[in-house]
Design an enzyme around this catalytic site. Structure first.
Site, PDB file in Angstrom:
ATOM      1  N   HIS A 173       0.822  -1.206   0.000  1.00  0.00           N
ATOM      2  CA  HIS A 173       0.000   0.000   0.000  1.00  0.00           C
ATOM      3  C   HIS A 173       0.860   1.262   0.000  1.00  0.00           C
ATOM      4  CE1 HIS A 173      -3.390   2.610   0.896  1.00  0.00           C
ATOM      5  NE2 HIS A 173      -2.680   3.151   1.892  1.00  0.00           N
ATOM      6  N   GLU A 174       1.919   1.262   0.813  1.00  0.00           N
ATOM      7  CA  GLU A 174       2.782   2.438   0.888  1.00  0.00           C
ATOM      8  C   GLU A 174       3.594   2.627  -0.388  1.00  0.00           C
ATOM      9  OE1 GLU A 174       3.018   4.728   3.232  1.00  0.00           O
ATOM     10  OE2 GLU A 174       1.426   3.820   4.420  1.00  0.00           O
TER      11      GLU A 174
END
Length: 456
Positions: A240-241
């Protein structure tokens, strides 16, 4: 049934069977010898009549008359034995037989086949022995009309019953030990197949080493499940990051192709995003090494005051650009045992996090307070930032977890997670609390090295 059950069963049953056989054989030999001894004594009417005649002779004629009777008596051999075990005519006697006969006479003093007569200051035991001619025809009766034990009788039925009981007890004992081991094997197979939620739940009533082993398995399975969940969560968070900087990189590349005249601006953006991704990957690798327990050696003696002072000096230099300051309060020199580089990284992450979140123009305070009585040293770092909601205080030490009030600030949410791993690997604890008047305080508690901690 598994192999362990049969091993327990046969070993236990063999030992019990040998014990039963040995005891039964010993009892049989004892009873057989007693039967042989009793068979030599005539308890029938002829023997009782002869003994009664000898008793009357001793009472009225004395020892000379009894000696003459014993010498001249035909058919039945009469014996007269004093309290010391000496036979009147000097004939050999069996001490075990004499003891048995005295016990029989004590139980039934009125029997005529065994009589005790006192003469010339001594107690004489009188009894009759069967002659060789009458031995094959005479029936040997016990006192009270009961038959003496049959010669050669072997206790086969009691031994078979004892063997059957040992068989059942061996089976139950083997089942008692083999059952939890079978459950352990089934649980191991389930965990190996990926079912990490498998638990044995051993009953507490057993209270043995197998119960402890089952509890250890449950703790191991719980730890594996937690680690697996943490790895999946970390993978999800990393993906996600990474998605956001990758999207910005792709956008910058697309814009550079559309606007070649501004390619320098887009290259600067690409460089910033790649630098940010490199820093995040480095932090993720550091976190993975700590989780794997390969962070480094922990046997050095580290003066924690000097280490915190170095971190504060570096942070103070970087904070001057934004009008912030960092102060340190420390007394003495507290020594802890661990890895200097790991501790430096953990404390630096906490201090940098405080400098990043404190308001412009405010100060971050750091303190080192030893507690020699408790064998601990406390490192507190406090800022003047927005703080963290109380419900999120325990969550900020998770990877990629940031306070809901600090999402606008740069960072990946890995600094405090790395600090927590380092502190726990040194046997310490780290916690956070909101300070009065605003701001966040992070406290690190580490055990002092043996014999250290007093100011010097």
């Amino acid at each position: 049934m598994g192999r362990l059950f049969w091993k327990f069963f046969f070993a236990t049953w063999l030992v019990q069977a040998l014990a039963v056989l040995a005891i039964s054989t010993g009892i049989w030999f004892k009873d057989r010898n007693a039967a042989h001894r009793s068979a030599r004594v005539d308890f029938g009417p002829p023997g009782a009549f002869a003994v009664d005649a000898a008793a009357q002779t001793l009472r009225f004629g004395g020892l000379p008359a009894l000696r003459a009777l014993l010498t001249q008596h035909d058919g039945i051999q009469l014996y007269a034995v004093d309290a010391g075990g000496h036979e009147l005519l000097g004939r050999p006697t069996d001490a075990a037989l004499l003891q048995e006969l005295r016990q029989l006479h004590a139980r039934d003093p009125a029997a005529h086949a065994l009589q005790t007569v006192q003469a010339e200051g001594n107690d004489w035991l009188l009894f009759a022995a069967r002659s060789e001619q009458r031995g094959a025809r005479a029936r040997s009766h016990g006192l009270g009309g009961h038959r003496a034990p049959r010669d050669g009788y072997f206790p086969l039925m009691p031994m078979l019953l004892a063997m059957l009981g040992s068989l059942v007890s061996a089976a139950l004992l083997a089942w008692h030990f083999a059952k939890p081991i079978r459950r352990l094997r089934t649980a191991f197979d389930a965990v190996a197949a990926g079912k990490l939620d498998t638990r044995i739940g051993a009953p507490a009533r057993r209270g043995d080493e197998l119960t402890d082993l089952s509890r250890d398995f449950d703790r191991m399975a719980q730890r594996l499940e937690d680690e697996h969940a943490a790895q999946r969560r970390l993978l999800h968070d990393v993906s996600h990051e990474m998605r956001s900087p990758l999207a910005r990189l792709q956008a910058a590349i697309g814009l550079a192709r559309q606007r070649p005249d501004r390619v320098g601006t887009w290259l600067d953006r690409i460089e910033r995003e790649s630098t940010r991704m490199d820093a995040m990957i480095g932090e993720v690798l550091a976190l993975a090494r700590l989780d794997a327990g390969v962070g480094g050696a922990l046997g050095d003696e580290v003066v924690i005051d000097e280490l915190v002072a170095q971190v504060v000096d570096d942070a103070r230099f970087e904070a001057q650009a934004s009008g912030k300051s960092v102060s340190l309060s420390a007394t003495g020199a507290s020594v802890v045992r661990g890895g200097a580089e790991m501790l430096h990284s953990a404390i630096e992450n906490v201090v940098r996090n405080a400098v990043k979140h404190t308001e412009d123009g405010t100060a971050v305070t750091a303190s080192v307070t030893p507690d020699p009585r408790a064998g601990l040293v406390r490192i507190a770092v406090c800022d003047h930032g927005p703080g963290v909601p109380d419900a999120e205080l325990a969550l900020i030490f998770r990877p990629f977890q940031r306070g809901s009030q600090n999402t606008a600030l740069p960072g990946h949410g890995l600094g405090l997670a790395i600090a927590q791993r380092v502190v726990r690997s040194h046997g310490g604890e780290i916690s956070a609390r909101n300070r009065d008047g605003g701001g966040l305080c992070v406290e690190i508690v580490l055990p002092l090295a043996s014999g250290a901690g007093a100011p010097r």
